[in-house]
Design a protein around this motif. Sequence first.
Motif: not given
Lengths: 224, 224
Positions: B18-20, B138-139, B148-152, B168-169
């Motif tokens: 959950g952390a960037l 990014l945010r 954000p899909c690329y992080l999923a 992210l938000m």
Amino acid sequence: MNQIICTVDLVLLTLKEGALQVALLKRDKEPFKDVLALPGGFIHAEEDADARGAALRVLKEKAHITAPYLEQLATFSGPARDPRGWSLSIVYYALVSIDIVEQVGHSGRDQIRLVDVDKLMQLPFDHQAIIGMAVDRLRNKSQYSSLPCYLAGENFTLPQLQRVYEALMGGELNKVSFRRKMSEMGMLEEVDGRFGLAGAHRPAQLYRLRPEHREHLSLLERGL
Amino acid sequence: MNQIICTVDLVLLTLKEGALQVALLKRDKEPFKDVLALPGGFIHAEEDADARGAALRVLKEKAHITAPYLEQLATFSGPARDPRGWSLSIVYYALVSIDIVEQVGHSGRDQIRLVDVDKLMQLPFDHQAIIGMAVDRLRNKSQYSSLPCYLAGENFTLPQLQRVYEALMGGELNKVSFRRKMSEMGMLEEVDGRFGLAGAHRPAQLYRLRPEHREHLSLLERGL
């Protein structure tokens, strides 16, 4: 180590008679001598504080325009874009009101030529692609920021500002919601006792950007 | 003519618990040898097709990651950012799921270190400022795009994807409106017959990015 040509280029955009125009200059040396192109030049490592400094210097030297609102667009690079060799250009775009461009046009030795961005002829290097990206960025950013204000001149009425936004976004905006959004961004102040003309020659309050908003964009949480 | 050091740097971002987090590598030469920094390297005019090509090459050579979604962030420049002299770095940012980073971590000789972007230590060059700009971008872009899909990961349930957006938000999103917005962008497809786990261990349909949406962002007219 690297034999890379490092330049900056400037996309100077203005609105003239409701159409978005880009400033071009005849190149004063090879390659493409005497051909119209974006104002640009080499980065001078010995004098430029950074690429932005190079862009401001080039803008002043070649287009006689000082300190406009400037944003970095992107860097374009590769072996084919410049016949002299592998090159990169850090591109900035600037928005200036037509008053400023025309003032310069009257005084400058280098003649600025304004060309409608939708009627561009063939340009040297990758300047057409660069202008295309700058126009996309401007139109997109107009939806949720104070960016178009830089095209409206020093003082403007709200109807004039709305026409600038409409010219960039290519459609009519609702007057009430436009005014609410402008007020939400909080970047405008009334010019004391100064009035311009609105429709049907009724006087309308003149506004300008607040000093603290002249160098930073204001953004909308939700677009226009 | 110009003695300018031309480099590329990469901000590789991932979500872990959950952390960037940003990927850093120990530098293998001076200046700042053995210090953690962004992966980066010189542009090789003789082999790189452009700055993007240089960024992909560096990413592959140093972080062993191929072909992620890559966006140009900005170019950083000036006489003070690199002790070797006037330099410029064209910075790209890439989003990769934690699976990919951890796969590489197990195989690579260069050890990637993930650091929470909100808990960064002092970094060499202007790398802290660079990471700050990438995180802001990014945010901001998460609000109105498929970024954000690329992080999923490759396959994900809608609740998983919503948690990525929320991480992210920095706030909770309404489930119904989140799903409507995802469907509006049209970038997801069901993975036939594959289910993951939603809350309370109910099975939930798995989704993935449609092939034609993997290399281009989908945008929302109005943000989340």
